[in-house]
Design a protein around this motif. Structure first.
Motif, PDB file in Angstrom:
ATOM      1  N   TRP A 298      16.685 -59.980 -53.961  1.00  0.00           N
ATOM      2  CA  TRP A 298      17.337 -60.756 -54.997  1.00  0.00           C
ATOM      3  C   TRP A 298      17.055 -60.006 -56.278  1.00  0.00           C
ATOM      4  N   ASN A 299      16.185 -58.998 -56.448  1.00  0.00           N
ATOM      5  CA  ASN A 299      15.834 -58.213 -57.637  1.00  0.00           C
ATOM      6  C   ASN A 299      15.510 -59.041 -58.724  1.00  0.00           C
ATOM      7  N   ARG A 300      14.468 -59.822 -58.750  1.00  0.00           N
ATOM      8  CA  ARG A 300      14.138 -60.842 -59.712  1.00  0.00           C
ATOM      9  C   ARG A 300      12.780 -61.338 -59.299  1.00  0.00           C
TER      10      ARG A 300
ATOM     11  N   MET B  28      17.854 -55.804 -52.864  1.00  0.00           N
ATOM     12  CA  MET B  28      18.702 -55.441 -53.587  1.00  0.00           C
ATOM     13  C   MET B  28      20.319 -55.998 -53.307  1.00  0.00           C
ATOM     14  N   CYS B  29      20.203 -56.406 -52.006  1.00  0.00           N
ATOM     15  CA  CYS B  29      21.812 -56.823 -51.407  1.00  0.00           C
ATOM     16  C   CYS B  29      22.373 -57.918 -52.327  1.00  0.00           C
TER      17      CYS B  29
ATOM     18  N   LEU C  88      12.939 -57.607 -65.431  1.00  0.00           N
ATOM     19  CA  LEU C  88      12.063 -57.946 -66.732  1.00  0.00           C
ATOM     20  C   LEU C  88      13.169 -58.971 -67.581  1.00  0.00           C
ATOM     21  N   LEU C  89      14.506 -58.650 -67.501  1.00  0.00           N
ATOM     22  CA  LEU C  89      15.384 -59.552 -68.120  1.00  0.00           C
ATOM     23  C   LEU C  89      15.164 -60.904 -67.640  1.00  0.00           C
ATOM     24  N   CYS C  90      15.196 -61.097 -66.451  1.00  0.00           N
ATOM     25  CA  CYS C  90      14.850 -62.420 -65.827  1.00  0.00           C
ATOM     26  C   CYS C  90      13.589 -63.154 -66.426  1.00  0.00           C
ATOM     27  N   LEU C  91      12.570 -62.335 -66.609  1.00  0.00           N
ATOM     28  CA  LEU C  91      11.488 -62.916 -67.005  1.00  0.00           C
ATOM     29  C   LEU C  91      11.406 -63.151 -68.397  1.00  0.00           C
TER      30      LEU C  91
END
Length: 192
Positions: A89-91, A1-2, A119-122
């Motif tokens: 990265w939280n993706r 999450m950094c 989920l938005l990235c996906l």
């Protein structure tokens, strides 16, 4: 999450670019991709049953925090993919994206009820030509957005009583609304 702020920046940048879109009528869609969160799976099961009875193949992507939220088998859903994210990265991870690309569909339905960067990235990454979802704070990659007004206690007119105790519909109700509007749009397209 950094480095989640970098992922946020990349998402905003990709949302500014025009994305190819093409309407796909309900009857023409063969494979659907459902993006869901683990706690919402029980409310989705009846609607998923209706979709499989209509002959639709479903790829279910589930974002979970706990293993017990992940369904093992749902009739009509194959595959069921657990969203793997990079904690830094939280993706979604590259390995997950490769698996997702092999099972992508013509239509993407995001039935997540709370904001999720992964989920938005996906949803942005998906090659689906027609995407539907709930409008959240930021710009969305969806061609059909369901907008749900925020309910605030005390916002009813004088003497009026709140109609329900819930402030937002669950994922099952959201999916029913999406399907209702999607089918209606398809009917109008065919009648023109």
């Amino acid at each position: 999450m950094c480095f989640a702020f970098i992922t946020e920046w990349q998402v905003r940048r990709r949302l500014r670019r025009p994305m190819p879109e093409s309407f796909c009528a309900f009857d023409d869609a063969r494979r659907l991709v459902l993006l869901a969160q683990g706690r919402d799976i029980p409310s989705l099961l009846p609607v998923i049953g209706e979709l499989t009875a209509a002959g639709k193949k479903i790829t279910l992507v589930v974002e979970t925090r706990h293993k017990n939220e992940m369904p093992v088998v749902i009739p009509g859903c194959y595959p069921i993919l657990q969203l793997h994210t990079s904690w830094l990265w939280n993706r979604p991870t590259r390995q997950f994206l490769q698996s997702f690309d092999n099972n992508d569909g013509e239509v993407l339905l995001d039935v997540s009820t709370t904001r999720s960067l992964a989920l938005l990235c996906l949803a942005i990454h998906s090659r689906a030509g027609f995407k539907m979802g709930i409008a959240k704070r930021e710009e969305n990659p969806f061609q059909l957005q369901i907008i749900i007004p925020e309910h605030r206690a005390g916002s009813e007119p004088d003497g009026a009583v709140a109609t329900s105790g819930k402030s937002r519909p669950d994922a099952g109700e959201l999916l029913k609304n999406m399907l209702f509007y999607w089918k209606k749009i398809g009917v109008k397209e065919n009648n023109l």
